[in-house]
Design an enzyme around this catalytic site. Structure first.
Site, PDB file in Angstrom:
ATOM      1  N   TYR A   1       0.826  -1.221   0.000  1.00  0.00           N
ATOM      2  CA  TYR A   1       0.000   0.000   0.000  1.00  0.00           C
ATOM      3  C   TYR A   1       0.858   1.269   0.000  1.00  0.00           C
ATOM      4  O   TYR A   1       0.343   2.371  -0.146  1.00  0.00           O
ATOM      5  CB  TYR A   1      -0.939   0.058   1.227  1.00  0.00           C
ATOM      6  CG  TYR A   1      -1.890  -1.108   1.376  1.00  0.00           C
ATOM      7  CD1 TYR A   1      -2.164  -1.955   0.313  1.00  0.00           C
ATOM      8  CD2 TYR A   1      -2.529  -1.358   2.586  1.00  0.00           C
ATOM      9  CE1 TYR A   1      -3.024  -3.037   0.456  1.00  0.00           C
ATOM     10  CE2 TYR A   1      -3.398  -2.427   2.736  1.00  0.00           C
ATOM     11  CZ  TYR A   1      -3.637  -3.266   1.673  1.00  0.00           C
ATOM     12  OH  TYR A   1      -4.486  -4.319   1.824  1.00  0.00           O
TER      13      TYR A   1
ATOM     14  N   HIS B   1       0.702 -11.721   1.644  1.00  0.00           N
ATOM     15  CA  HIS B   1      -0.422 -10.988   1.031  1.00  0.00           C
ATOM     16  C   HIS B   1      -1.256 -11.838   0.073  1.00  0.00           C
ATOM     17  O   HIS B   1      -2.482 -11.754   0.077  1.00  0.00           O
ATOM     18  CB  HIS B   1       0.113  -9.740   0.326  1.00  0.00           C
ATOM     19  CG  HIS B   1      -0.878  -8.627   0.235  1.00  0.00           C
ATOM     20  ND1 HIS B   1      -0.539  -7.321   0.269  1.00  0.00           N
ATOM     21  CD2 HIS B   1      -2.234  -8.630   0.113  1.00  0.00           C
ATOM     22  CE1 HIS B   1      -1.621  -6.561   0.173  1.00  0.00           C
ATOM     23  NE2 HIS B   1      -2.658  -7.338   0.071  1.00  0.00           N
TER      24      HIS B   1
HETATM   25  N1  LIG Z   1      -5.632  -8.681   1.744  1.00  0.00           N
HETATM   26  C1  LIG Z   1      -5.984  -8.150   0.595  1.00  0.00           C
HETATM   27  O1  LIG Z   1      -5.668  -8.640  -0.497  1.00  0.00           O
HETATM   28  C2  LIG Z   1      -6.816  -6.893   0.602  1.00  0.00           C
HETATM   29  C3  LIG Z   1      -7.467  -6.483  -0.569  1.00  0.00           C
HETATM   30  C4  LIG Z   1      -8.242  -5.336  -0.533  1.00  0.00           C
HETATM   31  C5  LIG Z   1      -8.347  -4.604   0.658  1.00  0.00           C
HETATM   32  N2  LIG Z   1      -7.678  -5.013   1.777  1.00  0.00           N
HETATM   33  C6  LIG Z   1      -7.761  -4.242   3.059  1.00  0.00           C
HETATM   34  O2  LIG Z   1      -9.124  -4.129   3.418  1.00  0.00           O
HETATM   35  C7  LIG Z   1      -9.465  -2.758   3.586  1.00  0.00           C
HETATM   36  C8  LIG Z   1     -10.922  -2.526   3.230  1.00  0.00           C
HETATM   37  O3  LIG Z   1     -11.201  -2.921   1.910  1.00  0.00           O
HETATM   38  P1  LIG Z   1     -11.546  -1.842   0.763  1.00  0.00           P
HETATM   39  O4  LIG Z   1     -11.011  -0.536   1.150  1.00  0.00           O
HETATM   40  O5  LIG Z   1     -11.093  -2.420  -0.515  1.00  0.00           O
HETATM   41  O6  LIG Z   1     -13.133  -1.861   0.729  1.00  0.00           O
HETATM   42  P2  LIG Z   1     -14.284  -1.416   1.761  1.00  0.00           P
HETATM   43  O7  LIG Z   1     -13.752  -1.126   3.103  1.00  0.00           O
HETATM   44  O8  LIG Z   1     -15.364  -2.428   1.617  1.00  0.00           O
HETATM   45  O9  LIG Z   1     -14.856  -0.087   1.110  1.00  0.00           O
HETATM   46  C9  LIG Z   1     -14.172   1.131   1.132  1.00  0.00           C
HETATM   47  C10 LIG Z   1     -15.011   2.141   0.300  1.00  0.00           C
HETATM   48  O10 LIG Z   1     -16.296   2.285   0.907  1.00  0.00           O
HETATM   49  C11 LIG Z   1     -16.537   3.661   1.206  1.00  0.00           C
HETATM   50  N3  LIG Z   1     -17.173   3.676   2.543  1.00  0.00           N
HETATM   51  C12 LIG Z   1     -16.592   3.471   3.746  1.00  0.00           C
HETATM   52  N4  LIG Z   1     -17.494   3.513   4.729  1.00  0.00           N
HETATM   53  C13 LIG Z   1     -18.685   3.764   4.151  1.00  0.00           C
HETATM   54  C14 LIG Z   1     -19.998   3.916   4.650  1.00  0.00           C
HETATM   55  N5  LIG Z   1     -20.278   3.824   5.952  1.00  0.00           N
HETATM   56  N6  LIG Z   1     -20.994   4.164   3.758  1.00  0.00           N
HETATM   57  C15 LIG Z   1     -20.738   4.263   2.428  1.00  0.00           C
HETATM   58  N7  LIG Z   1     -19.514   4.113   1.894  1.00  0.00           N
HETATM   59  C16 LIG Z   1     -18.485   3.861   2.747  1.00  0.00           C
HETATM   60  C17 LIG Z   1     -15.191   4.345   1.208  1.00  0.00           C
HETATM   61  O11 LIG Z   1     -15.288   5.664   0.693  1.00  0.00           O
HETATM   62  P3  LIG Z   1     -14.917   6.953   1.619  1.00  0.00           P
HETATM   63  O12 LIG Z   1     -13.436   6.897   1.871  1.00  0.00           O
HETATM   64  O13 LIG Z   1     -15.340   8.080   0.749  1.00  0.00           O
HETATM   65  O14 LIG Z   1     -15.731   6.828   2.858  1.00  0.00           O
HETATM   66  C18 LIG Z   1     -14.396   3.500   0.208  1.00  0.00           C
HETATM   67  O15 LIG Z   1     -14.599   3.964  -1.099  1.00  0.00           O
HETATM   68  C19 LIG Z   1      -8.459  -2.006   2.711  1.00  0.00           C
HETATM   69  O16 LIG Z   1      -8.344  -0.660   3.079  1.00  0.00           O
HETATM   70  C20 LIG Z   1      -7.207  -2.812   2.962  1.00  0.00           C
HETATM   71  O17 LIG Z   1      -6.621  -2.411   4.199  1.00  0.00           O
HETATM   72  C21 LIG Z   1      -6.943  -6.160   1.778  1.00  0.00           C
END
Ligand SMILES: NC(=O)c1ccc[n+]([C@@H]2O[C@H](COP(=O)([O-])OP(=O)(O)OC[C@H]3O[C@@H](n4cnc5c(N)ncnc54)[C@H](OP(=O)(O)O)[C@@H]3O)[C@@H](O)[C@H]2O)c1
Length: 298
Positions: A44, A102
């Site tokens: 990241y 990862h």
């Molecule tokens: N291990 C892996 O391969 C892997 C892969 C992907 C992600 N991850 C980890 O998992 C974390 C979360 O996954 P993600 O960021 O992909 O997806 P997520 O948490 O499901 O969604 C994040 C998105 O949702 C929006 N959001 C957040 N809270 C909200 C709410 N209450 N209502 C409406 N929209 C909302 C955010 O926008 P705003 O910022 O505008 O609120 C952002 O665009 C990542 O940050 C990362 O640390 C790990």
């Protein structure tokens, strides 16, 4: 808690792809609000910012659970140890709480990677080790090679993506499941079914998706850069979904996940065998298809 498992907070903050000031401030605010698990990864490119946010929050280091992940390109034993040390240096920490692989990397024998990962744990660079994006067969193989407990598998799960066989396999190996994309990149908030369920409790679709996961004992790491959403995503412990609501959400999630299960291996095969221009078109098409289905392609 079974021996060799880790106490991972049920709610954490995802930080990929936040960077710079936004990342520092979001981590700081999340910790001030009560979050105690912060998820990052060397991939990241924000570990320095995450470290700065940890320190700015004023929360005691021992009260925070920090997860980071080693990129698959660093799975060769010497590179893995170097990568773990580099993460610690960027975070400015003396120890990580949870260090994950990862994604699986078939180019490096898993036995060698696991030996190195276990060595890094024994050397005290991390309290716990685990994996991410490992399927059932990968987990079985990883556990066979690991001389230290693997405490977690971080996988994509949300109200549109359910992984019952994989979560059962994790539990069988005493591994916690941590769900990434737990609100389907914001899509859960707009889903009519989740909104309807949430209305009875005064909760949003996002909160219902998060609650459906934590009510199954699955930790969640939603990401947001908005302070008001930090509190919203954290407020999921003051209501309980009924059995009927849990089943309703599971049945939607399973129907959509079955489609993804068919498409993902075909995509992986095509990406390996087709020339570059064709794979670019394929990637775009795959993203669009998964968006329609509710999954969130990496
Ligand atoms: N291990 C892996 O391969 C892997 C892969 C992907 C992600 N991850 C980890 O998992 C974390 C979360 O996954 P993600 O960021 O992909 O997806 P997520 O948490 O499901 O969604 C994040 C998105 O949702 C929006 N959001 C957040 N809270 C909200 C709410 N209450 N209502 C409406 N929209 C909302 C955010 O926008 P705003 O910022 O505008 O609120 C952002 O665009 C990542 O940050 C990362 O640390 C790990």
């Amino acid at each position: 808690m079974p021996e060799g498992s880790a106490l991972i907070p049920l709610i954490g903050l995802g930080t990929g792809p936040l960077r710079g000031r936004v990342c520092v401030d979001t981590v700081e605010q999340a910790l001030r609000l009560g979050y105690r698990h912060i998820d990052t990864a060397e991939g990241y490119e924000n570990e320095r910012d995450v470290g700065e946010g940890l320190r700015a929050s004023g929360v005691q280091r021992e009260d925070i659970f920090v997860t980071t992940k080693i990129s698959p390109s660093h799975f060769a034993p010497r590179e893995l140890e170097r990568a773990a040390k580099d993460s610690l240096m960027r975070l400015r920490l003396s120890q990580i709480d949870l260090l994950l692989l990862h994604w699986p990397n078939p180019q490096v024998p898993l036995s060698e990677t696991l030996e190195a990962l276990c060595g890094v744990k024994r050397a005290g660079l991390t309290r716990h080790i685990g994996v991410s994006n490992f399927e059932v067969t990968d987990i079985d193989e990883a556990v066979r090679h690991a001389s230290e407990p693997l405490v977690c598998n971080q996988i994509e799960m949300n109200s549109f993506v359910d992984r019952p066989k994989l979560t059962a396999a994790c539990r069988a190996h005493h591994m916690a499941v941590v769900a990434y994309c737990p609100i389907a990149r914001g899509e859960a908030n707009n889903d009519a079914g989740l909104k309807r369920i949430g209305q009875a409790y005064g909760k949003s679709g996002s909160q219902v998706s998060l609650r459906w996961l934590v009510q199954q004992g699955i930790s969640v790491i939603p990401r947001t850069s908005r302070i008001e959403r930090l509190s919203e995503n954290y407020s999921i412990f003051d209501f309980e979904l009924s059995e009927a609501e849990m089943s309703e959400i599971s049945s939607i999630a399973r129907r959509r996940s079955r489609l993804a299960t068919v498409i993902s291996p075909m995509r992986a095969f095509a990406l390996k065998t087709l020339p570059a221009p064709a794979t670019s078109v394929l990637r775009i098409g795959y993203r669009m298809l998964r968006r329609v289905m509710g999954g969130t392609a990496r």
